[in-house]
Structure formats: structure tokens, C-alpha cells
Scaffold this motif. Structure first.
Motif, PDB file in Angstrom:
ATOM      1  N   PRO A 159       2.273  -4.859   6.715  1.00  0.00           N
ATOM      2  CA  PRO A 159       1.410  -4.260   5.695  1.00  0.00           C
ATOM      3  C   PRO A 159       1.139  -2.787   5.940  1.00  0.00           C
ATOM      4  O   PRO A 159       1.070  -1.991   5.001  1.00  0.00           O
ATOM      5  CB  PRO A 159       0.117  -5.085   5.801  1.00  0.00           C
ATOM      6  CG  PRO A 159       0.507  -6.348   6.476  1.00  0.00           C
ATOM      7  CD  PRO A 159       1.624  -5.976   7.412  1.00  0.00           C
ATOM      8  N   TRP A 197       3.582   0.312   0.447  1.00  0.00           N
ATOM      9  CA  TRP A 197       2.662   0.634   1.549  1.00  0.00           C
ATOM     10  C   TRP A 197       1.654   1.694   1.098  1.00  0.00           C
ATOM     11  O   TRP A 197       0.452   1.578   1.395  1.00  0.00           O
ATOM     12  CB  TRP A 197       3.461   1.134   2.750  1.00  0.00           C
ATOM     13  CG  TRP A 197       2.664   1.955   3.712  1.00  0.00           C
ATOM     14  CD1 TRP A 197       1.942   1.490   4.764  1.00  0.00           C
ATOM     15  CD2 TRP A 197       2.484   3.373   3.683  1.00  0.00           C
ATOM     16  NE1 TRP A 197       1.309   2.542   5.393  1.00  0.00           N
ATOM     17  CE2 TRP A 197       1.629   3.689   4.758  1.00  0.00           C
ATOM     18  CE3 TRP A 197       2.966   4.389   2.858  1.00  0.00           C
ATOM     19  CZ2 TRP A 197       1.242   5.015   5.017  1.00  0.00           C
ATOM     20  CZ3 TRP A 197       2.587   5.695   3.118  1.00  0.00           C
ATOM     21  CH2 TRP A 197       1.738   6.001   4.187  1.00  0.00           C
ATOM     22  N   ARG A 200      -1.075   0.198  -0.890  1.00  0.00           N
ATOM     23  CA  ARG A 200      -2.004  -0.557  -0.050  1.00  0.00           C
ATOM     24  C   ARG A 200      -2.959   0.386   0.687  1.00  0.00           C
ATOM     25  O   ARG A 200      -4.160   0.089   0.822  1.00  0.00           O
ATOM     26  CB  ARG A 200      -1.227  -1.413   0.971  1.00  0.00           C
ATOM     27  CG  ARG A 200      -0.564  -2.640   0.385  1.00  0.00           C
ATOM     28  CD  ARG A 200      -0.112  -3.596   1.460  1.00  0.00           C
ATOM     29  NE  ARG A 200       0.925  -3.045   2.299  1.00  0.00           N
ATOM     30  CZ  ARG A 200       2.229  -3.098   2.022  1.00  0.00           C
ATOM     31  NH1 ARG A 200       2.655  -3.681   0.892  1.00  0.00           N
ATOM     32  NH2 ARG A 200       3.128  -2.572   2.846  1.00  0.00           N
TER      33      ARG A 200
END
Length: 206
Positions: A159, A197, A200
Motif C-alpha cells: 500500500p 499509491w 492512497r
């Protein structure tokens, strides 16, 4: 403590996101870099390097490097850690951060400082007059694009850069990617993992 900064500039923004995420509020003076206030005698008396951000600690010690300021504040404000929670995590954050600074921020500086008239004789930050080298602009673009493609591969299914939680390394890379718009660069096409990414990271920091 007292912070000297200029929120919209890349290095101050790195620290600004760190502070905001951790909920740290510091007495702050904004030094207008667009007006060259960081080169005025008044600020040079504080920081002879003329760089931002700069943190004056309660002990009267001046910290002028973002990574050092963040490491110091992390010790004082350990809640919501961004520098890692174990020796190995801290090592990974510093390792990634060093790579990002060398491959992304230095590449950005090569692109910007060797082409813009605003940086004539100031191709490097700091007090010294350094002439521009136009050929370094294209080298910077090559370094930037190639590094992001490599980061995309290395990110894999993680993540965030160092695992399951956002760290200061993620903040630095995000700032580097977003600031590169100033020189008309962004995440290269095909770097889908890095694009996801970045989304996020923005969500985690909002």
C-alpha cells in the motif's frame, strides 16, 4: 521552538505535511521566497545558508535539513509515527527518503534551476553564486522519469513504500511528484501502481 518556512515551496511543504498529519503546531514565521526574503540580511542572521525550512529549537540550536527536523520532532511527538516504529522500519524510511531526495528532488532542481531566469547564478540552493548548466535540465528529466518507473516496479503490491502504513518517505515522494508539475512532469504513463499509491497517500493525509 520557532519555525521559519514558506509553505508553498517544496522543502517546506514536506515538513508542512508532516506537521499537519501529526497535529503539531509551532510558532511560525513565513519567509517569502518569491520576494527573495530568504536572502535578506535579517533572515541570513537566523540561517546563514538562506534555506527553508529552518527550526530554532528551545535549546537555541538551528536545524536546517527537513529530515533532521522531522526526526527531532518525531522524538518529541511520537503519536502517529511517520519515521518508523522499530529500528528496521526507521532504517527503511531513511533509506527510501535518501533515494527520493537524490533521484527526485535533485532531478527536479536540475530541471528548474538550470532553465529558469529566476535562478540565474543560483543553480544550487544556498549562499554561493553557482552558474546554470542548461544540459542538466534534460538529465534531470531522464533521472526523474527513470526513477519513478523503478519506484513503480519496487512498490509492487504494498500500500505504501515501507509497508502497510504511510511514512515520511511517502510524503516526500508525493511532494516530489506533485511539485514536478512546475516543470511539466508527472508520474509516467504505465506506472499504474504508483498512480494508485499517490491517491492512497492523498487520502491518508487529508
Amino acid at each position: 521552538m520557532h519555525l521559519y518556512t514558506y509553505d508553498s515551496a517544496p522543502n517546506p511543504r514536506r515538513l508542512g505535511l508532516f506537521l499537519a498529519f501529526k497535529g503539531i503546531e509551532l510558532p511560525t514565521t513565513q519567509i517569502d521566497m518569491r520576494a527573495n526574503a530568504h536572502r535578506d540580511a535579517e533572515f541570513l542572521d537566523v540561517n546563514p545558508l538562506g534555506t527553508l525550512p529552518a527550526l530554532l529549537t528551545d535549546e537555541g540550536v538551528l536545524l536546517t535539513e527537513v529530515i533532521a527536523i522531522c526526526a527531532y520532532l518525531e522524538e518529541l511527538y511520537p503519536t502517529k509515527p511517520l519515521m518508523g516504529s522499530t529500528p528496521l522500519e526507521r532504517a527503511l524510511v531513511i533509506s527510501w527518503d535518501h533515494r527520493i531526495f537524490v533521484s527526485i528532488f535533485e532531478a527536479f532542481a536540475e530541471m528548474l534551476r538550470n532553465r529558469s531566469p529566476a535562478f540565474e547564478n543560483r543553480a544550487l540552493p544556498g549562499p554561493l553564486d553557482v552558474e546554470q548548466i542548461p544540459a542538466l535540465e534534460e538529465r534531470g528529466r531522464k533521472r526523474f522519469r527513470g526513477s519513478l518507473e523503478l519506484f513503480n516496479q519496487e512498490l509492487g503490491d504494498k500500500p505504501f513504500l515501507c509497508g502497510d502504513a504511510i511514512t515520511f518517505a511517502d510524503i516526500d515522494l508525493l511532494v516530489g511528484v506533485e511539485t514536478a508539475r512546475w516543470v511539466k512532469e508527472s508520474i509516467p504513463e504505465g506506472c499504474d501502481k504508483l498512480t494508485a499509491w499517490a491517491e492512497r497517500c492523498r487520502a491518508a493525509l487529508s
